[in-house]
Design a protein around this motif. Structure first.
Motif, PDB file in Angstrom:
ATOM      1  N   ALA A  94      52.672  23.385 110.583  1.00  0.00           N
ATOM      2  CA  ALA A  94      52.121  22.036 110.372  1.00  0.00           C
ATOM      3  C   ALA A  94      52.141  21.222 111.661  1.00  0.00           C
ATOM      4  O   ALA A  94      51.265  20.379 111.877  1.00  0.00           O
ATOM      5  CB  ALA A  94      52.916  21.320 109.282  1.00  0.00           C
ATOM      6  N   ASP A  97      49.113  21.753 113.302  1.00  0.00           N
ATOM      7  CA  ASP A  97      47.999  21.584 112.364  1.00  0.00           C
ATOM      8  C   ASP A  97      47.299  22.912 112.095  1.00  0.00           C
ATOM      9  O   ASP A  97      46.061  22.972 112.017  1.00  0.00           O
ATOM     10  CB  ASP A  97      47.008  20.552 112.919  1.00  0.00           C
ATOM     11  CG  ASP A  97      46.032  20.056 111.853  1.00  0.00           C
ATOM     12  OD1 ASP A  97      46.371  20.136 110.652  1.00  0.00           O
ATOM     13  OD2 ASP A  97      44.920  19.618 112.221  1.00  0.00           O
ATOM     14  N   GLY A  99      46.992  24.688 109.493  1.00  0.00           N
ATOM     15  CA  GLY A  99      46.211  24.758 108.268  1.00  0.00           C
ATOM     16  C   GLY A  99      44.748  24.416 108.444  1.00  0.00           C
ATOM     17  O   GLY A  99      43.876  24.989 107.777  1.00  0.00           O
ATOM     18  N   SER A 100      44.446  23.503 109.367  1.00  0.00           N
ATOM     19  CA  SER A 100      43.058  23.071 109.541  1.00  0.00           C
ATOM     20  C   SER A 100      42.193  24.129 110.218  1.00  0.00           C
ATOM     21  O   SER A 100      40.969  24.036 110.199  1.00  0.00           O
ATOM     22  CB  SER A 100      43.001  21.768 110.351  1.00  0.00           C
ATOM     23  OG  SER A 100      43.387  21.990 111.695  1.00  0.00           O
ATOM     24  N   GLY A 112      44.263  23.423  97.612  1.00  0.00           N
ATOM     25  CA  GLY A 112      45.195  22.859  98.586  1.00  0.00           C
ATOM     26  C   GLY A 112      45.876  23.892  99.465  1.00  0.00           C
ATOM     27  O   GLY A 112      46.995  23.683  99.939  1.00  0.00           O
ATOM     28  N   ARG A 114      45.530  24.745 102.478  1.00  0.00           N
ATOM     29  CA  ARG A 114      45.863  24.352 103.853  1.00  0.00           C
ATOM     30  C   ARG A 114      47.232  23.680 103.956  1.00  0.00           C
ATOM     31  O   ARG A 114      47.768  23.545 105.056  1.00  0.00           O
ATOM     32  CB  ARG A 114      44.786  23.431 104.424  1.00  0.00           C
ATOM     33  CG  ARG A 114      43.449  24.091 104.527  1.00  0.00           C
ATOM     34  CD  ARG A 114      42.417  23.270 105.256  1.00  0.00           C
ATOM     35  NE  ARG A 114      41.112  23.908 105.138  1.00  0.00           N
ATOM     36  CZ  ARG A 114      40.718  24.944 105.866  1.00  0.00           C
ATOM     37  NH1 ARG A 114      41.527  25.428 106.766  1.00  0.00           N
ATOM     38  NH2 ARG A 114      39.522  25.481 105.683  1.00  0.00           N
ATOM     39  N   GLN A 115      47.769  23.259 102.821  1.00  0.00           N
ATOM     40  CA  GLN A 115      49.093  22.623 102.826  1.00  0.00           C
ATOM     41  C   GLN A 115      50.178  23.498 102.192  1.00  0.00           C
ATOM     42  O   GLN A 115      51.338  23.086 102.142  1.00  0.00           O
ATOM     43  CB  GLN A 115      49.040  21.282 102.087  1.00  0.00           C
ATOM     44  CG  GLN A 115      48.275  20.179 102.805  1.00  0.00           C
ATOM     45  CD  GLN A 115      46.772  20.329 102.681  1.00  0.00           C
ATOM     46  OE1 GLN A 115      46.250  20.609 101.599  1.00  0.00           O
ATOM     47  NE2 GLN A 115      46.060  20.170 103.790  1.00  0.00           N
ATOM     48  N   LYS A 116      49.832  24.691 101.723  1.00  0.00           N
ATOM     49  CA  LYS A 116      50.816  25.541 101.060  1.00  0.00           C
ATOM     50  C   LYS A 116      51.802  26.110 102.061  1.00  0.00           C
ATOM     51  O   LYS A 116      51.414  26.719 103.060  1.00  0.00           O
ATOM     52  CB  LYS A 116      50.119  26.683 100.322  1.00  0.00           C
ATOM     53  CG  LYS A 116      49.395  26.262  99.055  1.00  0.00           C
ATOM     54  CD  LYS A 116      48.802  27.462  98.346  1.00  0.00           C
ATOM     55  CE  LYS A 116      48.078  27.062  97.064  1.00  0.00           C
ATOM     56  NZ  LYS A 116      47.449  28.226  96.404  1.00  0.00           N
ATOM     57  N   ARG A 117      53.097  25.947 101.772  1.00  0.00           N
ATOM     58  CA  ARG A 117      54.121  26.422 102.701  1.00  0.00           C
ATOM     59  C   ARG A 117      54.040  27.925 102.926  1.00  0.00           C
ATOM     60  O   ARG A 117      54.149  28.398 104.063  1.00  0.00           O
ATOM     61  CB  ARG A 117      55.516  26.044 102.206  1.00  0.00           C
ATOM     62  CG  ARG A 117      55.841  24.574 102.321  1.00  0.00           C
ATOM     63  CD  ARG A 117      57.308  24.311 102.097  1.00  0.00           C
ATOM     64  NE  ARG A 117      57.809  24.929 100.869  1.00  0.00           N
ATOM     65  CZ  ARG A 117      59.065  24.837 100.450  1.00  0.00           C
ATOM     66  NH1 ARG A 117      59.951  24.173 101.165  1.00  0.00           N
ATOM     67  NH2 ARG A 117      59.448  25.401  99.317  1.00  0.00           N
ATOM     68  N   LEU A 120      51.034  28.818 105.111  1.00  0.00           N
ATOM     69  CA  LEU A 120      51.221  28.391 106.498  1.00  0.00           C
ATOM     70  C   LEU A 120      52.229  29.267 107.224  1.00  0.00           C
ATOM     71  O   LEU A 120      52.031  29.651 108.381  1.00  0.00           O
ATOM     72  CB  LEU A 120      51.676  26.930 106.540  1.00  0.00           C
ATOM     73  CG  LEU A 120      50.633  25.891 106.136  1.00  0.00           C
ATOM     74  CD1 LEU A 120      51.273  24.505 106.047  1.00  0.00           C
ATOM     75  CD2 LEU A 120      49.478  25.868 107.131  1.00  0.00           C
TER      76      LEU A 120
END
Length: 233
Positions: A94, A97, A99-100, A112, A114-117, A120
């Motif tokens: 993160a 960034d 995920g992006s 979601g 792109r925000q999953k632990r 990532l």
């Protein structure tokens, strides 16, 4: 969703402090299996994730052995586990960034992803492998050291804390109860199992932890429960 523009990849390289010679390694590291499933072409990052996990363990073991020559095996193991647990790796991902930049299937994008632990953390491990394959050992070691040095300054990492032991004492004093761990689920392919463990004090669910082993998941769950108890004062 495909984010493989030249500008995007160059921006990520700048954040990492590493310029790829063969962009194919970077693209593979950023490609989730759902993208491949939907488009029917290319490679996903699962094989790189598998390799990156081993590369990261090796490099961090080397760093910890040199930096803490007097530490015992158990302490070194806990320090390494704290550095590479899913929460830590997801936080590192993160911070750049990551995920992006991922290529995800439409369903994962809407869910979601792109925000999953877990996603990532896996992508970061794949990225470590990609750097190793592209630039060799010294290249990936430089990137890993630059990223993990700040984490090595953390008191929790340096002491190799055993959260289960800490929680047991704190829970006994604060609640008069001992924690109970319950395996919630086991997921993932054979080479990359994920264990999810819930932790209870009495009948109260205090949190859960995820790890590559049951012991690692229990440590993560104990850490989550410690935060709850501390917040209660």
């Amino acid at each position: 969703m495909d984010n493989m523009s030249e500008h995007n990849l160059e921006t990520l390289e700048e954040k990492l402090g590493y310029r790829f010679r063969e962009r194919g390694f970077l693209e593979e590291a950023l490609t989730h299996r759902t993208f491949v499933n939907e488009t029917g072409g290319g490679k996903d990052n699962q094989r790189l994730e598998f390799f990156g996990d081993a590369v990261l363990d090796f490099l961090l073991s080397d760093i910890l052995m040199l930096q803490f020559p007097a530490s015992r095996e158990g302490d070194l193991t806990r320090m390494r586990a704290a550095l590479v647990d899913e929460t830590s790796l997801a936080a590192i991902a993160a911070s750049v960034d990551l995920g992006s930049y991922l290529r995800l299937g439409r369903g994962e994008e809407k869910g979601g992803g792109r925000q999953k632990r877990s996603l990532l953390a896996d992508a970061f491990e794949a990225l470590v492998a990609a750097i190793y394959l592209d630039g060799g050992l010294e290249a990936v070691k430089g990137v890993v050291e630059a990223i993990f040095r700040p984490l090595l300054a953390s008191g929790e990492v340096l002491t190799g804390r055993d959260f289960k032991t800490d929680l047991q004492e704190r829970a006994r004093l604060a609640r008069g109860e001992l924690p109970r761990y319950q395996l919630k689920e086991v997921s993932g392919p054979d080479h990359d199992r994920r264990y999810t463990v819930e932790i209870y004090l009495g009948k109260e669910l205090m949190g859960e932890g995820i790890g590559r082993s049951k012991k690692e998941a229990e440590q993560a769950a104990a850490k989550a429960a410690m935060l709850v108890i501390k917040a209660e004062g």
